[in-house]
Design a protein around this motif. Structure first.
Motif, short mmCIF file in Angstrom:
data_model
loop_
_atom_site.label_atom_id
_atom_site.label_comp_id
_atom_site.label_asym_id
_atom_site.label_seq_id
_atom_site.Cartn_x
_atom_site.Cartn_y
_atom_site.Cartn_z
N ALA A 1 83.10 62.99 26.96
CA ALA A 1 83.40 62.80 28.39
C ALA A 1 83.34 64.13 29.13
N ARG A 2 83.89 65.19 28.53
CA ARG A 2 83.87 66.51 29.17
C ARG A 2 82.45 67.05 29.29
N MET A 3 81.62 66.80 28.27
CA MET A 3 80.23 67.22 28.33
C MET A 3 79.54 66.57 29.53
N ARG A 4 79.75 65.27 29.69
CA ARG A 4 79.13 64.56 30.82
C ARG A 4 79.66 65.08 32.15
N GLN A 5 80.98 65.25 32.27
CA GLN A 5 81.59 65.72 33.51
C GLN A 5 81.12 67.11 33.90
N ARG A 6 80.92 67.97 32.89
CA ARG A 6 80.63 69.37 33.14
C ARG A 6 79.16 69.71 33.01
N GLY A 7 78.33 68.71 32.75
CA GLY A 7 76.89 68.91 32.74
C GLY A 7 76.33 69.63 31.53
N TYR A 8 77.01 69.53 30.39
CA TYR A 8 76.52 70.16 29.16
C TYR A 8 75.69 69.16 28.36
#
Length: 98
Positions: A17-24
């Motif tokens: 989820a953090r990867m998606r939110q932060r564009g990684y």
């Protein structure tokens, strides 16, 4: 530099989820793990790391420079989270190098 994603790293739901939110992307994560400085429970990609990693293609240079300051936290083979560390956090992480 053709870095493939390391399939041995299990990405938790939170980290995905953090990867998606932060564009990684998974390629970004592979670069941080390949070239980043081991710190505490993960990796931090510093300017010095990028300086030593560069030399191949301009495309990789831009990608690596964009990732400077990225912190990746792992626990027992699981990626817990990824974020852009602020200067104070970067200094604290560098004090706790693995």
């Amino acid at each position: 530099m053709d870095h493939q994603y390391d399939s041995t790293l299990n990405i938790t739901h939170h980290a995905a989820a953090r990867m998606r939110q932060r564009g990684y992307t998974q390629q970004d994560i592979a670069l941080v793990r390949s070239f980043g400085t081991p710190v505490g429970d993960g990796y931090l990609l510093t300017r010095k790391d990028v300086k030593y990693a560069l030399g191949d293609a301009r495309e990789d240079r831009q990608r690596l420079e964009r990732l400077i300051g990225t912190a990746l936290i792992e626990l027992e083979g699981n990626m817990i989270t990824v974020y852009r560390a602020r200067n104070l956090v970067r200094r604290r992480l560098m004090k706790n190098r693995a």
